[in-house]
Motif scaffolding. Sequence first.
Motif, mmCIF file in Angstrom:
data_model
loop_
_atom_site.group_PDB
_atom_site.id
_atom_site.type_symbol
_atom_site.label_atom_id
_atom_site.label_comp_id
_atom_site.label_asym_id
_atom_site.label_seq_id
_atom_site.Cartn_x
_atom_site.Cartn_y
_atom_site.Cartn_z
ATOM 1 N N SER A 70 7.594 11.180 5.279
ATOM 2 C CA SER A 70 6.939 11.660 6.496
ATOM 3 C C SER A 70 5.512 12.067 6.155
ATOM 4 N N GLY A 71 4.607 11.797 7.096
ATOM 5 C CA GLY A 71 3.233 12.200 6.870
ATOM 6 C C GLY A 71 2.270 11.478 7.786
ATOM 7 N N GLU A 72 0.981 11.694 7.531
ATOM 8 C CA GLU A 72 -0.088 11.129 8.352
ATOM 9 C C GLU A 72 -0.840 10.069 7.554
ATOM 10 N N VAL A 73 -1.050 8.908 8.181
ATOM 11 C CA VAL A 73 -1.825 7.839 7.551
ATOM 12 C C VAL A 73 -3.297 8.268 7.508
ATOM 13 N N VAL A 74 -3.865 8.238 6.297
ATOM 14 C CA VAL A 74 -5.252 8.668 6.139
ATOM 15 C C VAL A 74 -6.185 7.505 5.801
ATOM 16 N N GLU A 75 -5.610 6.354 5.430
ATOM 17 C CA GLU A 75 -6.428 5.183 5.110
ATOM 18 C C GLU A 75 -5.545 3.949 5.121
ATOM 19 N N VAL A 76 -6.128 2.802 5.506
ATOM 20 C CA VAL A 76 -5.435 1.526 5.406
ATOM 21 C C VAL A 76 -6.274 0.589 4.541
ATOM 22 N N ASN A 77 -5.631 -0.407 3.978
ATOM 23 C CA ASN A 77 -6.309 -1.357 3.106
ATOM 24 C C ASN A 77 -6.927 -2.469 3.954
ATOM 25 N N GLU A 78 -8.192 -2.283 4.331
ATOM 26 C CA GLU A 78 -8.878 -3.268 5.171
ATOM 27 C C GLU A 78 -8.988 -4.623 4.477
ATOM 28 N N ALA A 79 -9.060 -4.633 3.147
ATOM 29 C CA ALA A 79 -9.145 -5.899 2.410
ATOM 30 C C ALA A 79 -7.910 -6.749 2.650
ATOM 31 N N LEU A 80 -6.776 -6.099 2.889
ATOM 32 C CA LEU A 80 -5.524 -6.819 3.131
ATOM 33 C C LEU A 80 -5.543 -7.551 4.468
ATOM 34 N N LEU A 86 -3.309 -10.862 -0.956
ATOM 35 C CA LEU A 86 -3.340 -9.790 -1.958
ATOM 36 C C LEU A 86 -1.956 -9.154 -2.111
ATOM 37 N N ALA A 87 -1.170 -9.164 -1.039
ATOM 38 C CA ALA A 87 0.189 -8.613 -1.102
ATOM 39 C C ALA A 87 1.058 -9.428 -2.056
ATOM 40 N N ASN A 88 0.714 -10.710 -2.250
ATOM 41 C CA ASN A 88 1.437 -11.561 -3.202
ATOM 42 C C ASN A 88 0.831 -11.478 -4.601
ATOM 43 N N SER A 89 -0.483 -11.576 -4.676
ATOM 44 C CA SER A 89 -1.126 -11.680 -5.983
ATOM 45 C C SER A 89 -1.163 -10.361 -6.742
ATOM 46 N N ASP A 90 -1.212 -9.236 -6.031
ATOM 47 C CA ASP A 90 -1.305 -7.934 -6.698
ATOM 48 C C ASP A 90 -0.608 -6.858 -5.854
ATOM 49 N N PRO A 91 0.724 -6.995 -5.641
ATOM 50 C CA PRO A 91 1.421 -6.087 -4.721
ATOM 51 C C PRO A 91 1.410 -4.622 -5.151
ATOM 52 N N LEU A 92 1.316 -4.365 -6.445
ATOM 53 C CA LEU A 92 1.325 -2.976 -6.921
ATOM 54 C C LEU A 92 -0.078 -2.447 -7.179
ATOM 55 N N GLY A 93 -1.086 -3.246 -6.811
ATOM 56 C CA GLY A 93 -2.475 -2.842 -7.035
ATOM 57 C C GLY A 93 -3.311 -3.035 -5.788
ATOM 58 N N GLU A 94 -4.169 -4.074 -5.809
ATOM 59 C CA GLU A 94 -5.092 -4.327 -4.700
ATOM 60 C C GLU A 94 -4.380 -4.694 -3.395
ATOM 61 N N GLY A 95 -3.089 -5.026 -3.462
ATOM 62 C CA GLY A 95 -2.333 -5.401 -2.267
ATOM 63 C C GLY A 95 -1.631 -4.233 -1.593
ATOM 64 N N TRP A 96 -2.072 -2.988 -1.848
ATOM 65 C CA TRP A 96 -1.473 -1.822 -1.193
ATOM 66 C C TRP A 96 -1.703 -1.893 0.312
ATOM 67 N N PHE A 97 -0.861 -1.184 1.082
ATOM 68 C CA PHE A 97 -0.925 -1.250 2.547
ATOM 69 C C PHE A 97 -1.635 -0.053 3.174
ATOM 70 N N PHE A 98 -1.186 1.160 2.839
ATOM 71 C CA PHE A 98 -1.811 2.341 3.440
ATOM 72 C C PHE A 98 -1.652 3.555 2.547
ATOM 73 N N LYS A 99 -2.448 4.575 2.856
ATOM 74 C CA LYS A 99 -2.343 5.862 2.168
ATOM 75 C C LYS A 99 -1.845 6.886 3.180
ATOM 76 N N ILE A 100 -0.957 7.746 2.710
ATOM 77 C CA ILE A 100 -0.337 8.725 3.600
ATOM 78 C C ILE A 100 -0.405 10.114 2.977
ATOM 79 N N LYS A 101 -0.739 11.086 3.815
ATOM 80 C CA LYS A 101 -0.713 12.485 3.382
ATOM 81 C C LYS A 101 0.714 12.976 3.607
#
Length: 124
Positions: A70-80, A86-101
């Motif tokens: 549970s929490g508030e989304v504070v950022e999304v990965n615009e590059a995605l 990027l979700a395929n090539s680097d799912p645990l790195g540059e392919g992240w989806f969002f940041k949550i507080k």
Amino acid sequence: MTTKFTADHEWINIEDHDAAVVGITHHAQDALGDVVFVDLPEVGKSYRKGEVAGVVESVKAAADIYSPVSGEVVEVNEALRSDPALANSDPLGEGWFFKIKISNMAEFDELMDAPAYDALLAKG
């Protein structure tokens, strides 16, 4: 840096005290195939643990992305948005989806660590 996993194949990583990063696992991107579109959550929106926070579409299927905590989304990965692969090539790195507080750290603590997630995958 602590990474945890969900049974729905999302990962969440606490990088600092402000927010945690959320994405899909190698297993999820492999099962989906080539990702062609992502629908990311809205910054400022709050989610409960397990609530659908986005969608990832591939050449094979579409899958919901669930908020691992549970929490508030504070950022999304615009590059995605511009490069969903990027979700395929680097799912645990540059392919992240969002940041949550995170609003409830106990929910994070209840998630699986890497050995527990590996055991889940081994069960098939």
